[in-house]
Design an enzyme around this catalytic site. Structure first.
Site, PDB file in Angstrom:
ATOM      1  N   SER A  30       8.455   6.292 -37.857  1.00  0.00           N
ATOM      2  CA  SER A  30       7.449   5.971 -37.132  1.00  0.00           C
ATOM      3  C   SER A  30       7.270   4.309 -36.803  1.00  0.00           C
ATOM      4  O   SER A  30       8.050   3.299 -37.550  1.00  0.00           O
ATOM      5  CB  SER A  30       6.293   6.294 -37.667  1.00  0.00           C
ATOM      6  OG  SER A  30       6.275   7.677 -37.949  1.00  0.00           O
ATOM      7  N   GLY A  31       6.723   3.920 -35.877  1.00  0.00           N
ATOM      8  CA  GLY A  31       6.585   2.426 -35.803  1.00  0.00           C
ATOM      9  C   GLY A  31       7.243   1.941 -34.331  1.00  0.00           C
ATOM     10  O   GLY A  31       7.544   2.837 -33.626  1.00  0.00           O
ATOM     11  N   GLY A  87      11.160   2.614 -40.095  1.00  0.00           N
ATOM     12  CA  GLY A  87      10.917   0.846 -40.129  1.00  0.00           C
ATOM     13  C   GLY A  87      10.100   0.852 -41.523  1.00  0.00           C
ATOM     14  O   GLY A  87       9.972   1.590 -42.367  1.00  0.00           O
ATOM     15  N   LYS A  99       5.290   0.459 -46.696  1.00  0.00           N
ATOM     16  CA  LYS A  99       5.242   1.145 -45.494  1.00  0.00           C
ATOM     17  C   LYS A  99       3.837   1.514 -45.362  1.00  0.00           C
ATOM     18  O   LYS A  99       2.947   1.694 -46.370  1.00  0.00           O
ATOM     19  CB  LYS A  99       6.194   2.095 -45.425  1.00  0.00           C
ATOM     20  CG  LYS A  99       7.627   1.726 -45.088  1.00  0.00           C
ATOM     21  CD  LYS A  99       8.656   2.835 -45.322  1.00  0.00           C
ATOM     22  CE  LYS A  99       8.192   3.950 -44.210  1.00  0.00           C
ATOM     23  NZ  LYS A  99       8.137   3.419 -42.853  1.00  0.00           N
ATOM     24  N   GLU A 108       6.493  10.267 -43.798  1.00  0.00           N
ATOM     25  CA  GLU A 108       7.594   9.208 -43.833  1.00  0.00           C
ATOM     26  C   GLU A 108       8.273   9.337 -45.134  1.00  0.00           C
ATOM     27  O   GLU A 108       9.528   9.359 -45.280  1.00  0.00           O
ATOM     28  CB  GLU A 108       7.251   7.738 -43.389  1.00  0.00           C
ATOM     29  CG  GLU A 108       7.061   7.468 -42.122  1.00  0.00           C
ATOM     30  CD  GLU A 108       6.314   6.072 -41.985  1.00  0.00           C
ATOM     31  OE1 GLU A 108       5.756   5.572 -42.881  1.00  0.00           O
ATOM     32  OE2 GLU A 108       6.659   5.571 -40.768  1.00  0.00           O
TER      33      GLU A 108
END
Ligand code: DER
Length: 235
Positions: A30-31, A87, A99, A108
């Protein structure tokens, strides 16, 4: 701009190095860096992608896969993943990561652990010696809403310098994760951040904590795009 170019550089390098033909089940993080990961995978062509399945780490990640017309899979069907690329908010010299800037760190971490290979891609701003040097918002901690006030208190006792419930911007009240939980951002002194595994263990043991945005000894490699167009790899 130079930051976006460095994200793309990191993402393309990681895909070229680690998303090989034999990778059939691929976890997508994600990101704002992972869109460039998907972009590079798509560029490998329909032939190689037609037999692959892509596992998302949240709503945004799922939308990336769907919008790229890649085959969407579920971690229930594919609990073992060949490679996950994600990421990070900050990475130290031992490849430990902060994170959770995007409040997606539970899924994640599940997909990071489910993968034979977990790879991190980031722009140069995330490349650090000690966690907390550049990422000042604190360690993201996903908590069950019922327990958030108790966990806030516990984090202070653990030495956090000012744990805060992460509030939404365009909604009255706290942000709610894809799992229906709250997020607390807990800054700590460099003393604690120099030993992220100990800190992770102490926070994770607090009843009510669902997951902690410290990913220790998990990444096989981290790629940073630099402002001068070079790539720094940490292994
Ligand atoms: O929340 C996360 O862990 C995401 O991976 C995110 O923080 C990564 O940051 P990016 O938007 O700079 O890629």
């Amino acid at each position: 701009n130079v930051v976006e170019a460095s994200k793309r550089l990191a993402a393309w390098t990681a895909v070229d190095m680690h998303v090989t033909k034999d990778c059939q089940v691929i976890g997508i993080g994600s990101g704002s860096t992972v869109p460039y990961v998907v972009e590079r995978i798509v560029s490998q062509g329909p032939e190689v992608n037609k037999d692959r399945v892509f596992i998302p780490t949240g709503f945004q990640s799922k939308e990336l896969i769907v919008d790229a017309h890649l085959r969407l899979g579920d971690v229930d069907q594919y609990p073992h993943i060949d490679v996950t690329i994600d990421g990070a908010d900050e990475v130290d010299n031992d490849l430990n990561c902060i994170k959770g800037g995007g409040a997606c760190h539970l899924r994640e971490k599940v997909l990071a652990e489910a993968a034979d290979t977990w790879i991190v891609v980031a722009d140069y701003r995330k490349n650090s010696e000690v966690l907390g040097k550049t990422w000042k918002q604190g360690v993201p901690v996903e908590v069950a809403p019922f327990a958030y006030a108790k966990v806030l208190h516990n984090l202070q006792t653990l030495g956090s310098t000012g744990p805060k419930l992460r509030m939404a911007k365009m909604k009255a009240g706290p942000i709610v994760s894809d799992n229906g939980n709250f997020v607390i951002d807990a800054p700590f002194h460099e003393q604690e951040m120099k030993d992220p595994l100990t800190l992770l263990t102490r926070i994770k043991m607090l009843t009510g904590v669902v997951e902690v945005g410290l990913f220790c000894h998990m990444a096989k490699a981290v790629y940073f795009g630099n402002q001068d167009g070079s790539v720094t790899a940490k292994h």
